[in-house]
Design an enzyme around this catalytic site. Structure first.
Site, PDB file in Angstrom:
ATOM      1  N   VAL A 124       0.910  -1.153   0.000  1.00 26.74           N
ATOM      2  CA  VAL A 124       0.000   0.000   0.000  1.00 26.74           C
ATOM      3  C   VAL A 124       0.949   1.202   0.000  1.00 26.74           C
ATOM      4  O   VAL A 124       1.500   1.569   1.027  1.00 26.74           O
ATOM      5  CB  VAL A 124      -0.936  -0.019   1.223  1.00 26.74           C
ATOM      6  CG1 VAL A 124      -1.822   1.216   1.251  1.00 26.74           C
ATOM      7  CG2 VAL A 124      -1.779  -1.289   1.208  1.00 26.74           C
ATOM      8  N   PRO A 125       1.190   1.759  -1.196  1.00 27.51           N
ATOM      9  CA  PRO A 125       2.366   2.602  -1.436  1.00 27.51           C
ATOM     10  C   PRO A 125       2.298   4.030  -0.899  1.00 27.51           C
ATOM     11  O   PRO A 125       2.262   5.000  -1.656  1.00 27.51           O
ATOM     12  CB  PRO A 125       2.471   2.590  -2.960  1.00 27.51           C
ATOM     13  CG  PRO A 125       1.058   2.458  -3.419  1.00 27.51           C
ATOM     14  CD  PRO A 125       0.401   1.555  -2.410  1.00 27.51           C
ATOM     15  N   CYS A 126       2.351   4.170   0.410  1.00 22.82           N
ATOM     16  CA  CYS A 126       2.355   5.500   1.009  1.00 22.82           C
ATOM     17  C   CYS A 126       3.631   6.257   0.651  1.00 22.82           C
ATOM     18  O   CYS A 126       3.649   7.488   0.698  1.00 22.82           O
ATOM     19  CB  CYS A 126       2.166   5.411   2.515  1.00 22.82           C
ATOM     20  SG  CYS A 126       3.365   4.373   3.365  1.00 22.82           S
ATOM     21  N   HIS A 127       4.668   5.543   0.241  1.00 14.95           N
ATOM     22  CA  HIS A 127       5.921   6.214  -0.149  1.00 14.95           C
ATOM     23  C   HIS A 127       5.750   7.034  -1.430  1.00 14.95           C
ATOM     24  O   HIS A 127       6.561   7.896  -1.725  1.00 14.95           O
ATOM     25  CB  HIS A 127       7.055   5.190  -0.318  1.00 14.95           C
ATOM     26  CG  HIS A 127       6.827   4.180  -1.392  1.00 14.95           C
ATOM     27  ND1 HIS A 127       6.063   3.036  -1.188  1.00 14.95           N
ATOM     28  CD2 HIS A 127       7.226   4.137  -2.686  1.00 14.95           C
ATOM     29  CE1 HIS A 127       6.029   2.334  -2.318  1.00 14.95           C
ATOM     30  NE2 HIS A 127       6.730   2.985  -3.246  1.00 14.95           N
ATOM     31  N   ARG A 128       4.686   6.797  -2.183  1.00 16.46           N
ATOM     32  CA  ARG A 128       4.450   7.527  -3.437  1.00 16.46           C
ATOM     33  C   ARG A 128       3.731   8.854  -3.229  1.00 16.46           C
ATOM     34  O   ARG A 128       3.474   9.578  -4.179  1.00 16.46           O
ATOM     35  CB  ARG A 128       3.637   6.658  -4.400  1.00 16.46           C
ATOM     36  CG  ARG A 128       4.379   5.406  -4.824  1.00 16.46           C
ATOM     37  CD  ARG A 128       3.560   4.558  -5.774  1.00 16.46           C
ATOM     38  NE  ARG A 128       4.198   3.259  -5.953  1.00 16.46           N
ATOM     39  CZ  ARG A 128       3.562   2.142  -6.291  1.00 16.46           C
ATOM     40  NH1 ARG A 128       2.252   2.170  -6.519  1.00 16.46           N
ATOM     41  NH2 ARG A 128       4.217   1.016  -6.412  1.00 16.46           N
TER      42      ARG A 128
END
Length: 161
Positions: A124-128
């Site tokens: 769940v790409p919170c880094h994006r």
């Protein structure tokens, strides 16, 4: 319900995967040097598959994840987390973009807070998610990891798999 843990030694540190027999509910960076949770005879297939897919991601061979996972958080947090995978591999979006996507344009700060509480890192790409002005903002795993993940995805963006 019995809980399980499995560590994956990634290029950016130990990642601890947690879950049940049926789904993953946490993927977080463990601030330690050694693998503590090695595969056991009773390690569920879902944890093994998660680690396999993370490995493929780090090799640059995987851009999407297909194992089951569940969210543990408030309704608002879950609404934010459900939108995050729509930000494509190698792409970025702002906190405002996410607030608009959940039909709550004024909730930019709350989106930032929910993003920071995401417990299923990378998948769940919170880094994006970045600032509206294009700057990198906080990341629970450390800014250096956020930078590494974004660069990794840019490098492997055009691969098909």
């Amino acid at each position: 319900m019995k809980r399980y843990k499995l560590d994956y030694s990634s290029p950016i540190g130990i990642i601890e995967v947690e879950g049940s027999d049926t789904a993953i509910d946490a993927i977080n960076f463990a601030e330690r040097e050694q693998v503590v949770n090695a595969p056991q005879q009773d390690t569920p297939e879902v944890l093994l598959e998660c680690v396999k897919q993370l490995h493929e991601y780090f090799l640059g061979d995987r851009q999407e994840f297909s194992f089951p996972y569940v969210f543990r958080g408030t309704d608002f947090q879950q609404a934010v987390w459900h939108v995050l995978p729509s930000v494509g591999f190698g792409e970025t979006a702002s906190y405002k973009d996410i607030a608009i996507a959940i039909n709550n344009e004024k909730a930019v700060r709350a989106v930032g807070s929910a993003n920071g509480k995401n417990n299923i890192s990378i998948v769940v790409p919170c880094h994006r998610i970045i600032g509206s002005n294009g700057t990198l903002t906080g990341y629970g795993g450390g800014m250096w990891r956020k930078e590494w993940l974004l660069q990794h995805e840019q490098t492997h963006k055009n691969l098909s798999k």
